[in-house]
Design an enzyme around this catalytic site. Structure first.
Site, PDB file in Angstrom:
ATOM      1  N   ASP A  12       0.943  -1.158  -0.105  1.00 44.11           N
ATOM      2  CA  ASP A  12      -0.126  -0.013  -0.048  1.00 44.11           C
ATOM      3  C   ASP A  12       0.850   1.218   0.095  1.00 44.11           C
ATOM      4  O   ASP A  12       1.969   1.154   0.455  1.00 44.11           O
ATOM      5  CB  ASP A  12      -0.905  -0.166   1.200  1.00 44.11           C
ATOM      6  CG  ASP A  12      -2.081   0.841   1.111  1.00 44.11           C
ATOM      7  OD1 ASP A  12      -2.276   1.345  -0.204  1.00 44.11           O
ATOM      8  OD2 ASP A  12      -2.760   1.429   2.249  1.00 44.11           O
ATOM      9  N   ASN A  14       1.290   3.661  -2.885  1.00 42.79           N
ATOM     10  CA  ASN A  14       1.797   3.892  -4.052  1.00 42.79           C
ATOM     11  C   ASN A  14       1.240   5.233  -4.697  1.00 42.79           C
ATOM     12  O   ASN A  14       1.714   6.113  -4.912  1.00 42.79           O
ATOM     13  CB  ASN A  14       1.227   2.855  -5.372  1.00 42.79           C
ATOM     14  CG  ASN A  14       2.095   1.705  -5.191  1.00 42.79           C
ATOM     15  OD1 ASN A  14       2.811   1.241  -4.284  1.00 42.79           O
ATOM     16  ND2 ASN A  14       1.598   0.598  -5.895  1.00 42.79           N
ATOM     17  N   ARG A  16      -0.092   7.637  -2.573  1.00 40.04           N
ATOM     18  CA  ARG A  16       0.321   8.585  -1.374  1.00 40.04           C
ATOM     19  C   ARG A  16       2.043   9.014  -1.997  1.00 40.04           C
ATOM     20  O   ARG A  16       2.272  10.130  -1.991  1.00 40.04           O
ATOM     21  CB  ARG A  16       0.245   8.260  -0.272  1.00 40.04           C
ATOM     22  CG  ARG A  16      -1.154   8.411   0.295  1.00 40.04           C
ATOM     23  CD  ARG A  16      -1.366   7.698   1.689  1.00 40.04           C
ATOM     24  NE  ARG A  16      -1.549   6.391   1.555  1.00 40.04           N
ATOM     25  CZ  ARG A  16      -1.535   5.495   2.366  1.00 40.04           C
ATOM     26  NH1 ARG A  16      -0.928   5.797   3.572  1.00 40.04           N
ATOM     27  NH2 ARG A  16      -1.387   4.318   2.233  1.00 40.04           N
ATOM     28  N   HIS A  29       2.383   3.507  -8.986  1.00 39.47           N
ATOM     29  CA  HIS A  29       2.614   1.755  -9.317  1.00 39.47           C
ATOM     30  C   HIS A  29       3.488   1.304 -10.108  1.00 39.47           C
ATOM     31  O   HIS A  29       4.011   0.306  -9.949  1.00 39.47           O
ATOM     32  CB  HIS A  29       0.940   1.763 -10.137  1.00 39.47           C
ATOM     33  CG  HIS A  29      -0.242   1.902  -9.530  1.00 39.47           C
ATOM     34  ND1 HIS A  29      -0.406   1.716  -8.223  1.00 39.47           N
ATOM     35  CD2 HIS A  29      -1.249   2.839  -9.736  1.00 39.47           C
ATOM     36  CE1 HIS A  29      -1.562   2.121  -7.695  1.00 39.47           C
ATOM     37  NE2 HIS A  29      -2.161   2.584  -8.467  1.00 39.47           N
ATOM     38  N   TRP A  61     -11.745  -1.922  -8.519  1.00 43.82           N
ATOM     39  CA  TRP A  61     -12.295  -1.850  -9.837  1.00 43.82           C
ATOM     40  C   TRP A  61     -13.044  -0.375  -9.736  1.00 43.82           C
ATOM     41  O   TRP A  61     -13.478   0.123 -10.435  1.00 43.82           O
ATOM     42  CB  TRP A  61     -13.326  -2.579 -10.060  1.00 43.82           C
ATOM     43  CG  TRP A  61     -12.987  -4.338 -10.308  1.00 43.82           C
ATOM     44  CD1 TRP A  61     -12.944  -5.180  -9.630  1.00 43.82           C
ATOM     45  CD2 TRP A  61     -12.307  -4.590 -11.534  1.00 43.82           C
ATOM     46  NE1 TRP A  61     -12.369  -6.356 -10.265  1.00 43.82           N
ATOM     47  CE2 TRP A  61     -11.513  -5.994 -11.557  1.00 43.82           C
ATOM     48  CE3 TRP A  61     -11.929  -3.653 -12.630  1.00 43.82           C
ATOM     49  CZ2 TRP A  61     -11.062  -6.663 -12.502  1.00 43.82           C
ATOM     50  CZ3 TRP A  61     -11.084  -4.627 -13.753  1.00 43.82           C
ATOM     51  CH2 TRP A  61     -10.701  -5.993 -13.747  1.00 43.82           C
ATOM     52  N   ARG A  63     -11.781   2.229  -8.820  1.00 48.99           N
ATOM     53  CA  ARG A  63     -10.781   3.269  -8.816  1.00 48.99           C
ATOM     54  C   ARG A  63     -11.233   4.091 -10.497  1.00 48.99           C
ATOM     55  O   ARG A  63     -11.767   3.600 -11.125  1.00 48.99           O
ATOM     56  CB  ARG A  63      -9.358   2.864  -8.894  1.00 48.99           C
ATOM     57  CG  ARG A  63      -8.951   2.356  -7.817  1.00 48.99           C
ATOM     58  CD  ARG A  63      -7.589   2.168  -7.602  1.00 48.99           C
ATOM     59  NE  ARG A  63      -7.374   1.871  -6.153  1.00 48.99           N
ATOM     60  CZ  ARG A  63      -6.133   1.826  -5.533  1.00 48.99           C
ATOM     61  NH1 ARG A  63      -5.204   2.596  -6.070  1.00 48.99           N
ATOM     62  NH2 ARG A  63      -6.339   1.745  -4.152  1.00 48.99           N
ATOM     63  N   LEU A 123      10.535 -20.979  -4.960  1.00 47.00           N
ATOM     64  CA  LEU A 123       9.753 -19.843  -4.199  1.00 47.00           C
ATOM     65  C   LEU A 123       8.272 -20.159  -5.165  1.00 47.00           C
ATOM     66  O   LEU A 123       8.176 -20.052  -6.302  1.00 47.00           O
ATOM     67  CB  LEU A 123      10.047 -18.653  -4.692  1.00 47.00           C
ATOM     68  CG  LEU A 123       9.198 -17.444  -4.518  1.00 47.00           C
ATOM     69  CD1 LEU A 123       9.009 -17.461  -2.689  1.00 47.00           C
ATOM     70  CD2 LEU A 123       9.650 -16.139  -4.693  1.00 47.00           C
ATOM     71  N   ARG A 180       2.190  -5.008   5.998  1.00 47.85           N
ATOM     72  CA  ARG A 180       1.722  -4.110   5.402  1.00 47.85           C
ATOM     73  C   ARG A 180       2.304  -2.735   5.295  1.00 47.85           C
ATOM     74  O   ARG A 180       2.619  -2.249   6.370  1.00 47.85           O
ATOM     75  CB  ARG A 180       0.189  -3.779   6.032  1.00 47.85           C
ATOM     76  CG  ARG A 180      -0.525  -2.868   5.222  1.00 47.85           C
ATOM     77  CD  ARG A 180      -2.170  -2.565   5.682  1.00 47.85           C
ATOM     78  NE  ARG A 180      -2.691  -1.654   5.000  1.00 47.85           N
ATOM     79  CZ  ARG A 180      -3.906  -1.686   4.402  1.00 47.85           C
ATOM     80  NH1 ARG A 180      -4.608  -2.567   4.981  1.00 47.85           N
ATOM     81  NH2 ARG A 180      -4.398  -0.601   3.540  1.00 47.85           N
ATOM     82  N   LEU A 187      -6.645  -5.018   7.791  1.00 52.78           N
ATOM     83  CA  LEU A 187      -6.329  -6.340   6.615  1.00 52.78           C
ATOM     84  C   LEU A 187      -7.111  -6.071   5.082  1.00 52.78           C
ATOM     85  O   LEU A 187      -6.553  -6.786   4.257  1.00 52.78           O
ATOM     86  CB  LEU A 187      -6.993  -7.702   6.999  1.00 52.78           C
ATOM     87  CG  LEU A 187      -6.058  -8.100   8.305  1.00 52.78           C
ATOM     88  CD1 LEU A 187      -6.743  -9.531   8.996  1.00 52.78           C
ATOM     89  CD2 LEU A 187      -4.577  -8.421   7.868  1.00 52.78           C
TER      90      LEU A 187
END
Ligand code: FPP
Length: 235
Positions: A12, A14, A16, A29, A61, A63, A123, A180, A187
């Protein structure tokens, strides 16, 4: 150091980050996608088993259209460009979420990379795409109801573990650590069932500024935490 098995990240901040630099949100982004790269590389290098990234929530969606289009283009580009690196590093690519709501091209790229990397053993990189935990639970309830109606299972077969078979990724273990960025203490509809005992690491740093060093500190902090899963420590 005790390495977590599965790390999940809510990336979270991006927007700001971009705003604080007088840039358009989409530039955030774009910068965020570069951090995604670094964190994946580091995760593969330290031998992490699973990394789940919240790349697009079912609420995203709402946005502005140009931002959604940009995010989907960024994702498409990513899925094409990163294929050689994913294969070279033995990474298994998976997704969770209702990916059938994305444009056909995106769905095809997801399918191609998932299939191609399916037998990789390093991974497991899971992108949460059009993911919402409540939808995942509701979809699981529908699937389990169907299995009951079709007499494939009995009511008493349903328990805390067997229900996972009906989630988007039946092989996903619970996250041990959830990071976060961006400083919000919630969450946001991410892995609600699976995070019941997950350790949380929340940092005010915006995702584009999140570093491999802080990723390492989060893991270090995790290894110092005492996990009791509701029991008492009798040592
Ligand atoms: C949250 O920031 C971030 C997202 C909704 C998208 C996450 C996408 C990326 C990190 C880049 C693309 C990823 C891949 C895998 C190619 P926000 O816009 O909600 O930030 P804000 O809270 O500051 O507005």
């Amino acid at each position: 150091m005790d390495l977590p098995n599965h790390i999940a990240i809510i990336m979270d901040g991006n927007g700001r980050w971009a705003k604080s630099r007088g840039l358009s949100r989409v530039k955030g982004h774009e910068a965020g996608a570069e951090v995604v790269d670094k964190i994946i590389r580091k995760s593969a290098k330290i031998g992490l088993k699973r990394l789940t990234l919240y790349a697009f929530s079912s609420e995203n969606w709402k946005r502005p259209k140009y931002e959604i289009v940009f995010l989907i283009k960024l994702l498409n580009r990513y899925l094409i460009k990163k294929e050689p690196e994913i294969m070279k590093n033995n990474i298994k690519f998976t997704t969770i979420g209702q990916t059938d709501k994305f444009p056909r091209k995106t769905q095809e790229l997801i399918k191609k990379l998932t299939t191609k990397s399916a037998s990789n053993t390093g991974l497991t990189l899971c992108l949460a795409l059009n993911y919402g935990a409540r939808s995942e639970i509701i979809d699981a309830v529908k699937k389990v109801s169907r299995a009951l109606i079709d007499r494939k299972i009995k009511i008493d077969d349903i328990n805390e573990n067997s229900i996972r078979e009906y989630f988007y990724d039946r092989e996903m273990p619970d996250p041990d650590l959830l990071i976060r960025t961006g400083g919000e203490y919630r969450l946001s509809n991410f892995l609600l069932y699976q995070s019941a005992y997950t350790e949380l690491y929340i940092t005010p740093v915006y995702w584009p500024d999140f570093t491999v060093e802080e990723f390492h500190s989060a893991i270090e902090e995790f290894s110092r935490r005492e996990r009791r899963f509701g029991a008492v420590d009798e040592r």
